[in-house]
Design a protein around this motif. Sequence first.
Motif, mmCIF file in Angstrom:
data_model
loop_
_atom_site.group_PDB
_atom_site.id
_atom_site.type_symbol
_atom_site.label_atom_id
_atom_site.label_comp_id
_atom_site.label_asym_id
_atom_site.label_seq_id
_atom_site.Cartn_x
_atom_site.Cartn_y
_atom_site.Cartn_z
ATOM 1 N N GLN B 90 0.691 -1.243 -0.046
ATOM 2 C CA GLN B 90 -0.073 -0.006 -0.152
ATOM 3 C C GLN B 90 0.916 1.332 0.049
ATOM 4 O O GLN B 90 2.043 1.166 0.190
ATOM 5 C CB GLN B 90 -0.729 -0.100 1.232
ATOM 6 N N PRO B 91 0.240 2.495 -0.538
ATOM 7 C CA PRO B 91 1.008 3.615 -0.607
ATOM 8 C C PRO B 91 1.882 3.763 1.152
ATOM 9 O O PRO B 91 3.136 4.210 1.029
ATOM 10 C CB PRO B 91 0.117 4.734 -0.494
ATOM 11 N N GLY B 92 1.110 3.439 2.010
ATOM 12 C CA GLY B 92 1.863 3.843 3.399
ATOM 13 C C GLY B 92 1.782 2.581 3.973
ATOM 14 O O GLY B 92 1.129 2.465 5.255
ATOM 15 N N GLY B 93 2.329 1.476 3.392
ATOM 16 C CA GLY B 93 2.233 0.136 3.820
ATOM 17 C C GLY B 93 3.525 -0.227 4.861
ATOM 18 O O GLY B 93 4.322 0.779 4.974
ATOM 19 N N GLY B 94 3.706 -1.619 5.225
ATOM 20 C CA GLY B 94 4.562 -1.859 6.307
ATOM 21 C C GLY B 94 5.767 -2.707 5.554
ATOM 22 O O GLY B 94 5.661 -2.957 4.305
ATOM 23 N N ARG B 95 6.322 -3.456 6.324
ATOM 24 C CA ARG B 95 7.889 -4.034 5.790
ATOM 25 C C ARG B 95 7.584 -5.411 5.937
ATOM 26 O O ARG B 95 8.285 -6.375 5.459
ATOM 27 C CB ARG B 95 9.033 -4.011 6.769
ATOM 28 N N PHE B 96 6.051 -6.040 6.179
ATOM 29 C CA PHE B 96 5.952 -7.586 6.364
ATOM 30 C C PHE B 96 4.762 -7.958 5.466
ATOM 31 O O PHE B 96 4.909 -9.196 4.913
ATOM 32 C CB PHE B 96 5.755 -7.645 7.636
ATOM 33 N N ASP B 97 3.800 -7.196 5.246
ATOM 34 C CA ASP B 97 2.821 -7.807 4.460
ATOM 35 C C ASP B 97 3.180 -7.949 2.878
ATOM 36 O O ASP B 97 3.609 -7.018 2.045
ATOM 37 C CB ASP B 97 1.744 -6.542 4.234
ATOM 38 N N GLY B 98 3.208 -9.218 2.197
ATOM 39 C CA GLY B 98 3.700 -9.762 1.180
ATOM 40 C C GLY B 98 5.003 -10.012 1.121
ATOM 41 O O GLY B 98 5.394 -11.137 0.875
ATOM 42 N N SER B 99 5.851 -9.035 1.620
ATOM 43 C CA SER B 99 7.423 -9.105 1.401
ATOM 44 C C SER B 99 7.908 -10.662 2.284
ATOM 45 O O SER B 99 8.708 -11.423 1.824
ATOM 46 C CB SER B 99 8.093 -8.184 2.116
ATOM 47 N N TYR B 100 7.129 -10.852 3.441
ATOM 48 C CA TYR B 100 7.436 -11.962 4.424
ATOM 49 C C TYR B 100 7.339 -13.298 3.884
ATOM 50 O O TYR B 100 8.195 -14.291 3.774
ATOM 51 C CB TYR B 100 6.762 -11.742 5.774
ATOM 52 N N GLY B 101 6.181 -13.382 2.975
ATOM 53 C CA GLY B 101 5.672 -14.587 2.211
ATOM 54 C C GLY B 101 6.783 -15.103 1.193
ATOM 55 O O GLY B 101 7.072 -16.189 1.054
ATOM 56 N N VAL B 102 7.241 -13.859 0.510
ATOM 57 C CA VAL B 102 8.496 -14.125 -0.621
ATOM 58 C C VAL B 102 9.618 -14.371 -0.155
ATOM 59 O O VAL B 102 10.250 -15.322 -0.386
ATOM 60 C CB VAL B 102 8.323 -12.848 -1.363
ATOM 61 N N LEU B 103 10.153 -13.866 1.155
ATOM 62 C CA LEU B 103 11.188 -13.998 1.640
ATOM 63 C C LEU B 103 11.199 -15.487 2.529
ATOM 64 O O LEU B 103 12.108 -16.068 2.605
ATOM 65 C CB LEU B 103 11.814 -12.847 2.498
ATOM 66 N N ALA B 104 10.214 -15.803 3.007
ATOM 67 C CA ALA B 104 10.027 -17.240 3.634
ATOM 68 C C ALA B 104 10.259 -18.251 2.763
ATOM 69 O O ALA B 104 10.768 -19.289 2.778
ATOM 70 C CB ALA B 104 8.657 -17.201 4.346
ATOM 71 N N ALA B 105 9.742 -18.081 1.314
ATOM 72 C CA ALA B 105 9.585 -19.018 0.506
ATOM 73 C C ALA B 105 11.287 -18.990 -0.155
ATOM 74 O O ALA B 105 11.770 -20.290 -0.453
ATOM 75 C CB ALA B 105 8.762 -18.688 -0.912
ATOM 76 N N LEU B 106 11.933 -17.826 -0.220
ATOM 77 C CA LEU B 106 13.406 -17.939 -0.897
ATOM 78 C C LEU B 106 14.016 -18.745 0.277
ATOM 79 O O LEU B 106 14.892 -19.396 -0.289
ATOM 80 C CB LEU B 106 13.651 -16.520 -0.856
ATOM 81 N N GLU B 107 13.844 -18.352 1.507
ATOM 82 C CA GLU B 107 14.617 -19.090 2.783
ATOM 83 C C GLU B 107 14.453 -20.565 2.580
ATOM 84 O O GLU B 107 15.299 -21.469 2.868
ATOM 85 C CB GLU B 107 14.239 -18.578 4.164
ATOM 86 N N ALA B 108 13.178 -20.969 2.367
ATOM 87 C CA ALA B 108 12.897 -22.503 2.183
ATOM 88 C C ALA B 108 13.808 -22.829 1.263
ATOM 89 O O ALA B 108 14.319 -24.359 1.187
ATOM 90 C CB ALA B 108 11.471 -22.818 2.036
ATOM 91 N N LEU B 109 13.702 -22.290 -0.141
ATOM 92 C CA LEU B 109 14.374 -22.876 -1.187
ATOM 93 C C LEU B 109 15.912 -22.965 -0.940
ATOM 94 O O LEU B 109 16.606 -24.043 -1.386
ATOM 95 C CB LEU B 109 14.118 -21.869 -2.426
ATOM 96 N N GLU B 110 16.330 -21.860 -0.144
ATOM 97 C CA GLU B 110 17.901 -21.758 0.198
ATOM 98 C C GLU B 110 18.391 -23.063 1.305
ATOM 99 O O GLU B 110 19.324 -23.518 1.147
ATOM 100 C CB GLU B 110 18.348 -20.396 0.428
ATOM 101 N N ALA B 111 17.145 -23.162 2.175
ATOM 102 C CA ALA B 111 17.560 -24.279 2.858
ATOM 103 C C ALA B 111 17.535 -25.590 2.315
ATOM 104 O O ALA B 111 18.447 -26.396 2.782
ATOM 105 C CB ALA B 111 16.284 -24.151 4.182
ATOM 106 N N LEU B 112 16.783 -25.746 1.556
ATOM 107 C CA LEU B 112 16.865 -26.983 0.707
ATOM 108 C C LEU B 112 18.180 -27.043 0.098
ATOM 109 O O LEU B 112 18.694 -28.296 -0.135
ATOM 110 C CB LEU B 112 15.740 -27.294 -0.318
ATOM 111 N N GLU B 113 18.564 -26.148 -0.431
ATOM 112 C CA GLU B 113 20.043 -26.284 -1.310
ATOM 113 C C GLU B 113 21.059 -26.463 -0.047
ATOM 114 O O GLU B 113 22.040 -27.454 -0.314
ATOM 115 C CB GLU B 113 20.173 -24.923 -1.990
#
Lengths: 413, 413
Positions: B90-113
Amino acid sequence: MNAQPSSHVDAARLQRRHQALAAIGATAAGGVDRQALSAGDAQAMALLVQWGRERNFTAALDAVGNLFLRRPGSQPQQPAVLSGSHLDTQPGGGRFDGSYGVLAALEALEALEDAGLPCRRGIELVAWMNEEGSRFAPGMMGSAVLSGGRTLAETLAVADAAGVTVERALQQVKQALPPLDDRPFGTPVHAYVEAHIEQGPVLEQVGIPLGVVSGIQGKHTFRVEVRGEAAHAGTAPRRQRRDALLAATAMVQAMSAEFQDEADLTKFTVGRFTVFPNAPSVVPRQVSFSIDLRHPDSAVLRAASARVAAICAAARGPCEVQVERLVAADAVTFDAEIRARIHTAAERLGVTRLDLPSLAGHDAGLVSQVAPSGMIFIPCHLGITHHEQESAEMEHMVTGARVLADVLYGLAR
Amino acid sequence: MNAQPSSHVDAARLQRRHQALAAIGATAAGGVDRQALSAGDAQAMALLVQWGRERNFTAALDAVGNLFLRRPGSQPQQPAVLSGSHLDTQPGGGRFDGSYGVLAALEALEALEDAGLPCRRGIELVAWMNEEGSRFAPGMMGSAVLSGGRTLAETLAVADAAGVTVERALQQVKQALPPLDDRPFGTPVHAYVEAHIEQGPVLEQVGIPLGVVSGIQGKHTFRVEVRGEAAHAGTAPRRQRRDALLAATAMVQAMSAEFQDEADLTKFTVGRFTVFPNAPSVVPRQVSFSIDLRHPDSAVLRAASARVAAICAAARGPCEVQVERLVAADAVTFDAEIRARIHTAAERLGVTRLDLPSLAGHDAGLVSQVAPSGMIFIPCHLGITHHEQESAEMEHMVTGARVLADVLYGLAR
């Protein structure tokens, strides 16, 4: 029976003047846009001064911009009789509201001249400054300052939407007028009689050409601020919400129910209702709304007005509410003698009439605080007013002017 | 017990990436302004592509701007497992909504690696285009096109307030990215799991670090137009009025009463309420208002939704009312097997969890129409969201990523 000026009221002259005045600020749709202290308003004032000079009526201006044309009396120390209305209109106004009362008074003065009827008292036509309140708020500024309800200083300082003050606009108006006498505030007034279109449907509905106005209903206005808390429409549970719109709509419904009277005399209106942030998926955090409450009986109005804050508080739910009263104008009852004189004059002319209250405000309501006052109504079509389609019959305009002329003569002779 | 990727989730890496992403579009008050297909959104996408390339994940973009990073599986003909969320705010949004789910997925992929755990199926991280809907309306555009709910053509034609279309903005985003593979629509998906902050207060209140999302509540929205007649607040008698505001407030109150349920599951919100002409001394001639109605049970929601028009009609008094339904999104129930897998993975890690519905909409709701889907919630402070003060604990972010990694591994191995 003595000679009366009514027999010298000239329908053709009244019609010519009505058309000439309506041409100033005329709109394409047949109405008039001539807001207070505008170039059009100044032009209308100048025309009035010119018409007065043709009959040797003296023109004067007071410090707030009320314009006077004086037909002198034989005893200049006696307070004069006043009659008139206003020249300003709403932005999309009509050709009758205000103008008719000014022209009826002028016609009465000219009829007295034509009839060669001298009077002990002077009679002054007055065109009140800014009755409508659309450019400079609030309305009825000129009569409010003359009657002591507002100070000159605060009134001159009021600015329009473009930042132009009354003081500055008035200077511009003066430049468009010939030099005029100053008329001091506090000049005693013997009586005031104003002619006006009814601005309601009653006279037309009952087929009576003249209204003897009993008074003006009182008006109390409020601003209500309801404060809650913004929340997500999808996630906030109802019990945790502080929904300002739910609270405000409950207040409006509660007042609407409370103020319903069988006689249908109480007028309750919420005309302005503004929601913040006004977004479909956000629980509103704030609502501001207006209340306009009117009743012809001051005691009833005051009692209703006194209940507003409690009704709002009872309906506020989990929100906060602040109720501010902006206007507390009591009902006005017009002077019994003036009303009797209007009845008598109409009776002598064979004019049927109806006693009725004015539901709209008028300068006469304020002037009644400093002098015995009264009003004459003539019918207007369907009660339409503040609208370019506002209309009245020339026949009724003439009847009103005839009655007015005889009443003024009776007060001044 | 087999080796699991959760043991390779790296809190320090997740925190670094969270900070790097939050820096793109960072606001002075600690939030993020990174609206869909803006320069900031493109920069975030480019950073994600770069992080993926460092681990040899293939980046691809579909025609509507959804971004994919693929960790290949040993059997490329098998449909991949998807996980992700969105990078736009959102225009005055936060640091977690959306971003967290993207980074959690990336972290999962890297952890598998890092764990050296090959999988039969590929696993794809997805960053959905325009979940928020603040620049281009409505939201969840990317997942809607992928799941067949909207056409590509109508979506590309949507313009923002400045007249820039999605198509044009997407071209600009592509110029800011390295050349990427095209990802065709209709590519089969084996399953989709999205991690997200709760955007509600429940998990924090009960002190449970993980939510297993049972589904997404349904949402029906309406536009209601109430038409009356303007009238003078001082003169029009109540019985002759057609007051659109009185009618509209009665409708709101009637619906509010009707939709109150003891369990407090129905969400009824009138967020927008606009009055014409909105002047204190004029009886309103028209009111337009919005209705946002939600319930986790589609049958209950549909029944409530079906009553809206009748309740409004019953409360309309002398006015006319038109009710238009804009959105009719049924409730979503997430796949039972995915939910069971989340429970099992959490149980093995000793993580307590709570089954709860999502009250906000998510891309997973649309993806569930084309693949078994589920969601993991982590707590966020006070449920504050779409706000610069949105916050979540790193400890919970790590827990969510660990559970997600094991669930994805279980689906793909």
